[in-house]
Design an enzyme around this catalytic site. Sequence first.
Site, short mmCIF file in Angstrom:
data_model
loop_
_atom_site.label_atom_id
_atom_site.label_comp_id
_atom_site.label_asym_id
_atom_site.label_seq_id
_atom_site.Cartn_x
_atom_site.Cartn_y
_atom_site.Cartn_z
N ASP A 56 0.81 -1.11 -0.03
CA ASP A 56 0.13 -0.26 0.07
C ASP A 56 0.92 1.20 0.18
OD1 ASP A 56 -1.87 2.04 0.28
OD2 ASP A 56 -2.30 1.16 2.46
N ARG A 110 5.47 2.04 10.28
CA ARG A 110 5.63 3.29 9.53
C ARG A 110 6.67 4.30 9.98
NH1 ARG A 110 -1.11 3.69 8.47
NH2 ARG A 110 -1.27 1.74 7.45
N GLN A 125 -3.98 -3.22 12.85
CA GLN A 125 -5.41 -3.02 12.46
C GLN A 125 -6.07 -4.24 11.86
OE1 GLN A 125 -4.93 0.26 9.49
NE2 GLN A 125 -5.01 -1.19 7.79
N ASP A 245 -14.01 7.44 5.52
CA ASP A 245 -13.53 7.49 6.80
C ASP A 245 -14.56 7.57 7.84
OD1 ASP A 245 -10.91 7.27 5.78
OD2 ASP A 245 -10.44 9.29 6.20
N GLU A 258 -10.05 9.24 14.13
CA GLU A 258 -10.39 8.15 12.90
C GLU A 258 -10.33 6.87 13.25
OE1 GLU A 258 -8.28 6.75 8.79
OE2 GLU A 258 -8.28 9.03 8.90
N SER A 261 -10.59 3.64 7.57
CA SER A 261 -10.58 4.00 6.36
C SER A 261 -11.01 2.97 5.27
CB SER A 261 -8.98 4.42 6.15
OG SER A 261 -8.99 4.74 4.81
#
Length: 344
Positions: A56, A110, A125, A245, A258, A261
């Site tokens: 991604d 990340r 997630q 979202d 949030e 997504s």
Amino acid sequence: MKLFIPQNYQPLLDVNQTEKAIKLVKDSFQQDLASELRLRRVTAPLFVMKGTGINDDLNGIERPVTFPVKELGDNPAEVVHSLAKWKRMTLADLNIGKGYGLYTDMNAIRPDEELSNIHSLYVDQWDWERVISEDERNLDFLKKIVRKIYSTFLRTEFIVSENFPQIQPILPEEITFIHSEELEEQYPDLTPKEREHEAAKMYGAVFIIGIGGLLPGGEKHDGRAPDYDDWTTPTVGNRKGINGDILVWNPVMETSLELSSMGIRVDKDALLKQLEITGTEERKNLYWHARLLNGELPLSIGGGIGQSRLCMYFLRKAHIGEIQSSIWPDEMKVICKENNIALI
């Protein structure tokens, strides 16, 4: 580093209670989500080979963690950012039928994240994907799936409150849908994040539709890679995008949060259009993209739901580090300790 300290913060659960509650949330939510959306759990990769187009790209600027693989001639592999494209490929490889899908525990690193109360180097997630038909590639079907996911939020919040009575349910019974263009019209002088704040504060829980394309004012509400969510297909009133979202109002942080997504994924036409818009047409030759363009991948809808963020919200925590173990700047650790924020 960004850090917000709630005034007079006192966690509702101690460290031991928190660990028990995290397991409760994760066990309850994933079982309910799988049942609601008819998903099968599968095992997912932590890394994929570079240059396949499977990873991604997020907003297109984040650097993946890359390392050479000795047994493959030192060809580089990448730690996944998410599994947005891998899931769709797996739907095809497992021959999963229309109306059914899969979910998995996705773990990522990340390194370019700006560390804050809700951003960590470590991402966990539930990534999910479900096969759909051509006549389900529309806004009404997207809303139907969002409502199903939101119903799992409501049930999980109730289960938490039953086990830990000091935590009371606060989610509204219904989620509100609003397009990113509507938010721009309502709040033309605010940034996209400020608009999210206002919408979540007003409604408690919102689904913001249409994220990735340029708004009439000339900016994007937020970035989306061109090759998974469909952010160009027209819907109603000249609006565009069948993705979005889920955000909720976080009373501990006094801001929007949030939690998911998601969106209907690109078909062949949307992929080609979005690659052209973003100037990334060379991706057509990558392995994953070629499979889609050759008709080898099913139409699908999918998304990611943050595990630590969900726990943070339901357990009324001020920092994601109260839920997951990660690396934090020394200054942040000191300030958190001084303000009753127990980083794991």
